[in-house]
Enzyme design. Structure first.
Site, PDB file in Angstrom:
ATOM      1  N   HIS A  73      43.405  12.690  33.591  1.00 37.72           N
ATOM      2  CA  HIS A  73      44.795  13.173  33.634  1.00 37.72           C
ATOM      3  C   HIS A  73      45.171  13.927  32.356  1.00 37.72           C
ATOM      4  CE1 HIS A  73      45.939  10.814  37.269  1.00 37.72           C
ATOM      5  NE2 HIS A  73      45.027   9.970  36.822  1.00 37.72           N
ATOM      6  N   ASN A 146      50.107   8.252  41.971  1.00 37.13           N
ATOM      7  CA  ASN A 146      49.357   9.466  42.320  1.00 37.13           C
ATOM      8  C   ASN A 146      50.004  10.148  43.519  1.00 37.13           C
ATOM      9  OD1 ASN A 146      47.374   9.365  40.366  1.00 37.13           O
ATOM     10  ND2 ASN A 146      45.776   8.573  41.695  1.00 37.13           N
ATOM     11  N   HIS A 337      51.764   2.896  31.317  1.00 37.68           N
ATOM     12  CA  HIS A 337      50.951   1.683  31.471  1.00 37.68           C
ATOM     13  C   HIS A 337      51.456   0.905  32.687  1.00 37.68           C
ATOM     14  CE1 HIS A 337      48.727  -1.835  30.907  1.00 37.68           C
ATOM     15  NE2 HIS A 337      49.190  -2.269  29.750  1.00 37.68           N
ATOM     16  N   TYR A 360      45.125   0.732  29.944  1.00 39.34           N
ATOM     17  CA  TYR A 360      46.101   1.711  29.443  1.00 39.34           C
ATOM     18  C   TYR A 360      46.511   1.490  27.985  1.00 39.34           C
ATOM     19  CZ  TYR A 360      46.250   3.711  34.099  1.00 39.34           C
ATOM     20  OH  TYR A 360      45.897   4.331  35.275  1.00 39.34           O
TER      21      TYR A 360
HETATM   22 FE1  HDE Z   1      44.674   5.705  35.655  1.00 36.56          FE
HETATM   23  N1  HDE Z   1      44.270   5.999  33.693  1.00 36.56           N
HETATM   24  N2  HDE Z   1      43.117   4.429  35.778  1.00 36.56           N
HETATM   25  N3  HDE Z   1      44.934   5.531  37.682  1.00 36.56           N
HETATM   26  N4  HDE Z   1      46.149   7.023  35.595  1.00 36.56           N
HETATM   27  C1  HDE Z   1      44.919   6.833  32.872  1.00 36.56           C
HETATM   28  O1  HDE Z   1      45.671   6.321  30.723  1.00 36.56           O
HETATM   29  C2  HDE Z   1      42.479   3.878  34.735  1.00 36.56           C
HETATM   30  C3  HDE Z   1      44.225   4.757  38.528  1.00 36.56           C
HETATM   31  C4  HDE Z   1      46.996   7.362  36.604  1.00 36.56           C
HETATM   32  O2  HDE Z   1      50.544  11.088  32.852  1.00 36.56           O
HETATM   33  C5  HDE Z   1      44.516   6.682  31.441  1.00 36.56           C
HETATM   34  O3  HDE Z   1      47.140   7.207  29.265  1.00 36.56           O
HETATM   35  C6  HDE Z   1      41.536   2.891  35.176  1.00 36.56           C
HETATM   36  C7  HDE Z   1      44.864   4.680  39.818  1.00 36.56           C
HETATM   37  C8  HDE Z   1      47.912   8.383  36.157  1.00 36.56           C
HETATM   38  O4  HDE Z   1      49.911   9.949  31.104  1.00 36.56           O
HETATM   39  C9  HDE Z   1      43.504   5.544  31.478  1.00 36.56           C
HETATM   40  C10 HDE Z   1      41.642   2.888  36.548  1.00 36.56           C
HETATM   41  C11 HDE Z   1      45.982   5.453  39.708  1.00 36.56           C
HETATM   42  C12 HDE Z   1      47.567   8.630  34.836  1.00 36.56           C
HETATM   43  C13 HDE Z   1      43.443   5.216  32.947  1.00 36.56           C
HETATM   44  C14 HDE Z   1      42.640   3.844  36.913  1.00 36.56           C
HETATM   45  C15 HDE Z   1      46.008   5.969  38.369  1.00 36.56           C
HETATM   46  C16 HDE Z   1      46.475   7.764  34.509  1.00 36.56           C
HETATM   47  C17 HDE Z   1      44.076   7.958  30.765  1.00 36.56           C
HETATM   48  C18 HDE Z   1      40.855   2.042  37.541  1.00 36.56           C
HETATM   49  C19 HDE Z   1      47.019   5.760  40.794  1.00 36.56           C
HETATM   50  C20 HDE Z   1      48.195   9.643  33.913  1.00 36.56           C
HETATM   51  C21 HDE Z   1      45.153   8.324  29.784  1.00 36.56           C
HETATM   52  C22 HDE Z   1      40.901   0.657  37.300  1.00 36.56           C
HETATM   53  C23 HDE Z   1      47.855   4.651  41.147  1.00 36.56           C
HETATM   54  C24 HDE Z   1      49.385   9.082  33.198  1.00 36.56           C
HETATM   55  C25 HDE Z   1      46.108   7.269  29.872  1.00 36.56           C
HETATM   56  C26 HDE Z   1      49.994  10.122  32.303  1.00 36.56           C
HETATM   57  C27 HDE Z   1      45.867   7.703  33.240  1.00 36.56           C
HETATM   58  C28 HDE Z   1      42.665   4.242  33.409  1.00 36.56           C
HETATM   59  C29 HDE Z   1      42.958   4.129  38.262  1.00 36.56           C
HETATM   60  C30 HDE Z   1      47.052   6.844  37.931  1.00 36.56           C
HETATM   61  C31 HDE Z   1      42.152   5.835  30.853  1.00 36.56           C
HETATM   62  C32 HDE Z   1      40.623   2.066  34.297  1.00 36.56           C
HETATM   63  C33 HDE Z   1      44.402   3.881  41.032  1.00 36.56           C
HETATM   64  C34 HDE Z   1      49.011   9.046  36.971  1.00 36.56           C
HETATM   65  O5  HDE Z   1      43.976   4.431  30.771  1.00 36.56           O
END
Ligand code: HDE
Length: 710
Positions: A73, A146, A337, A360
């Site tokens: 993202h 999402n 988060h 997060y």
């Molecule tokens: Fe994320 N995800 N994600 N994700 N995610 C991040 O956090 C992660 C997942 C989502 O505009 C990171 O600040 C893991 C699902 C959005 O700043 C990180 C897993 C969904 C955004 C991270 C998921 C999301 C992130 C990267 C699986 C939809 C952007 C930078 C367990 C519900 C937020 C950050 C923004 C961002 C980890 C799965 C949505 C690395 C480990 C499912 C919208 O922490």
């Protein structure tokens, strides 16, 4: 933005924001600078002196301007806004921002693509992030959502594998912001649990027309807890008031070249123009006792709860009404988060969500570099923070007093724990017991029924787009075994789909035989994947964009192609009509020089035929006037004008030929059509302006695509 809390948030940002208007240039220590043109030297041609603290401060700061981009993202755009509750959910949750109808809560929303780097294109085929920070009076609540309601994997432990597979390949760092390559499809072909998400990703949802025209989904089931401690499972939905719309894949690829900032610009301009993006916020509520009444597991993030089974109740409106003042300070530094919750909302045991709860904070520490990231203005809660956490990089808060521990007597015992009745958060009490075990639940095993439900629910043009997307992506896969294995997966979604894709990517449809690591050893995979299974013919209307809002032209961008001699009256008449209905009109002329209309007035074009392209517009009007049509069909302009017209036609958008433009019409592909085309309006139409508006409101006429492109 009259609401008190919102103002508090704005005031808070204001105390940190600064304007340079009428100010003198200073160093970071506040020293006024007298010369910002030359470094300090020994003589005007001599070496620069180490003593030059002004040069060193400026360059050192510059050297450290970048922070690590988000692992996923990375590319995003955001805006401030407000959430207004219309229906109280007090029966289900004690979260205050959801219980008082009329209440307004300030928000910041960040949209993003997942796979690409910060500088990648907006129109990549990808999932979009839809992260919402609600600045509630009880603390920040983040709904990190999402634009697709399911995810690729069921367990957090697979997330690094998924992301490594989709990111550019590690040996040559290609391709950027694209899933169409070997490693992604290698992984996917071995992960049948991703099939439902793959249907969404290959659908037009992955190439939105606008961030303002996307749905948002919380993906996981969460829990609502009411005052009495009663539990409901909840799924969150944002439904755009403008409907869900997409561009054509051919457009997406061209937009990536012509305007890689297309979505970012669209969001920014809409807000600047006062066309505030709006979404209905809705919930699907399931009483705790009904947890097991579905033929899928509510804890499985690869499943939706079909709206036919549990309707979405709309409870309020999310409106984005203010662009950030500074991209880095706000959109880049915002830290979301899923673990930022408030009383009345709690987690479920969805194993993907559970893993996210760790990830997060960890990622913010590495990205923002300090445990004090909550003190950055955009991350601050509207209620003040009181605890005994101290120090760390870049600490902003100056806490008075000598105690930073609890219990204490020297500080009068402060700050005190809050009782639940005072808003103190307590995790919902839940009985949990079981073996310590690394195993996937048998209830997570059906990977195909909902993939099929999605495919079945698409209209014919949407199904064709999905097939073509798979063909495009898999044609980029260089290893035939991967292509074949993926087709083997598609068989269980839809045999016809598998066959259509297979013929175009040069592989045979073969029965799948490969280890399926995500399934428990005792799963009956044979039965689940049996071709003799009862055919699944279920559909869900909410899954097709065909059924979306198509009744207005608000904020749509209409290109007017004009040249000297155009009919000024016809142009201003149509422009006024379109603008009254909320559309934006932009003039495109052979050059940026003022255009003289037939009645002697002059119009300033926004674009020249070379500086923009048809893919940046929702519809095209070839301005009335024989003289201007002649200029447009001159050797110099003809090629570009016809390119505009033919592409608009190919992409099934509304086309309107004004009076006197027969020459343009006759030279274009439109004239080759065999019968009346409902999306092409010309001088012969009765009430052509109304007819044009009706077609623009329908967005694209996808049903005509096959015929127009053959
Ligand atoms: Fe994320 N995800 N994600 N994700 N995610 C991040 O956090 C992660 C997942 C989502 O505009 C990171 O600040 C893991 C699902 C959005 O700043 C990180 C897993 C969904 C955004 C991270 C998921 C999301 C992130 C990267 C699986 C939809 C952007 C930078 C367990 C519900 C937020 C950050 C923004 C961002 C980890 C799965 C949505 C690395 C480990 C499912 C919208 O922490």
């Amino acid at each position: 933005m009259k609401n008190k809390k919102q103002n508090k948030k704005l005031d808070q940002l204001d105390t940190h924001s600064i304007s340079n208007e009428n100010e003198k240039l200073t160093t970071n220590q506040g020293l006024k600078i007298n010369n910002n043109q030359d470094s300090l030297k020994t003589g005007d041609r001599g070496p620069t002196l180490l003593e030059d603290f002004i040069l060193r401060e400026k360059i050192t700061h510059f050297d450290h301007e970048r922070i690590p981009e988000r692992v996923v993202h990375a590319r995003g755009s955001g805006a401030h806004g407000v959430f207004k509750l219309s229906t109280s959910l007090a029966e289900y949750t004690k979260a205050k921002f959801l219980t008082e109808p009329g209440k307004e809560t300030p928000v910041f929303v960040r949209f993003s693509t997942v796979a690409g780097s910060r500088g990648s294109t907006d129109l990549a085929r990808d999932v979009r992030g839809f992260a919402v920070k609600f600045y509630t009076e009880e603390g920040n609540y983040d709904l990190v959502a999402n634009n697709m309601p399911v995810f690729f994997i069921q367990d957090a432990i697979k997330f690094p594998d998924l992301i490594h597979a989709v990111k550019p390949e590690p040996d040559h760092e290609m391709p950027q912001a694209a899933s169409a390559h070997d490693t992604f499809w290698d992984f996917i072909s071995l992960m049948p649990e991703s099939m439902h998400m793959i249907m969404w990703l290959m659908s037009d949802r992955a190439i939105p027309r606008s961030l303002r025209m996307m749905e948002g989904f919380g993906v996981h089931s969460f829990k609502f807890i009411n005052e009495e401690g009663r539990v409901h499972f909840v799924k969150f939905h944002f439904k755009p008031k403008l409907g869900v719309h997409s561009v054509a894949w051919d457009e997406a690829q061209k937009i990536s070249g012509v305007d890689p900032d297309f979505h970012r610009r669209d969001l920014w301009e809409a807000i600047e123009n006062g066309a505030f993006p709006e979404w209905d916020f809705g919930v699907q509520l399931i009483p705790e006792e009904d947890e097991h009444k579905f033929d899928f597991d509510l804890l499985d993030p690869t499943k939706i709860v079909p709206e036919e089974e549990v309707p979405v109740q709309i409870i309020g409106t999310l409106t984005l009404n203010r662009n950030p003042d500074n991209f880095f300070a706000e959109t880049e530094q915002i830290a979301f988060h899923p673990g930022h919750i408030i009383p009345g909302i709690d987690f479920t045991n969805d194993p993907l969500l559970q893993g996210r709860l760790f990830s997060y904070t960890d990622t913010q520490l590495s990205r923002l570099g300090s445990p004090n990231f909550h003190e950055i203005p955009i991350n601050r809660s509207v209620n003040s923070v009181h605890n005994n956490q101290r120090d760390g990089h870049m600490r902003q808060q100056i806490v008075k007093g000598k105690t930073s521990y609890e219990p204490n007597s020297l500080g009068g015992g402060c700050p005190f724990q809050a009782m639940m009745s005072e808003g103190g958060f307590a995790s919902h009490q839940e009985r949990v017991s079981g073996e310590k075990i690394r195993k996937r639940s048998q209830s997570f095993v059906d990977h195909y029924s909902q993939a099929k439900l999605f495919y079945n629910s698409q209209s014919l043009p949407e199904q064709i787009h999905l097939q073509n997307a798979l063909i495009f992506e898999l044609s980029k896969v260089t290893v035939p075994e991967i292509r074949e294995r993926l087709v083997g997966q598609l068989v269980f979604v839809d045999k016809d789909l598998a066959a259509k894709v297979a013929t175009k990517i040069g592989v045979q449809v073969k029965k799948l035989k490969h280890p399926n690591q995500s399934l428990p050893a005792d799963s009956n995979i044979e039965e689940l994947q049996s071709e003799e299974r009862e055919p699944n013919t279920k559909t869900s209307a909410a899954l097709s964009m065909k059924n979306t809002v198509k009744d207005n032209i608000k904020s749509r961008k209409i290109g007017f192609i004009i040249a000297n001699g155009a009919d000024g009256k016809a142009i201003s008449g149509l422009a006024t009509k379109l603008e009254t209905e909320g559309a934006t009109v932009e003039l495109i002329a052979p050059s940026l020089a003022a255009v003289k209309t037939g009645d002697g007035s002059s119009l300033i074009p926004k674009h020249s035929l070379t500086s923009t392209a048809s893919v940046c517009f929702d519809a095209l009007y070839i301005c009335a006037g024989e003289k201007s049509a002649k200029v447009l069909m001159s050797e110099e302009n003809k090629h570009r004008v016809l390119n505009f017209v033919n592409e608009t036609y190919k992409h099934c958008k509304a086309l309107y030929f004004g009076e006197g433009t027969e020459t343009v019409y006759n030279s274009s592909n439109v004239s080759m059509k065999k019968h009346e085309d409902p999306a092409v309006i010309n001088w012969e139409n009765i009430k052509p302006e109304n007819a044009f508006i009706k077609v623009v409101a329908g967005h694209r006429v996808w049903e005509l695509e096959q015929e127009r492109n053959t």
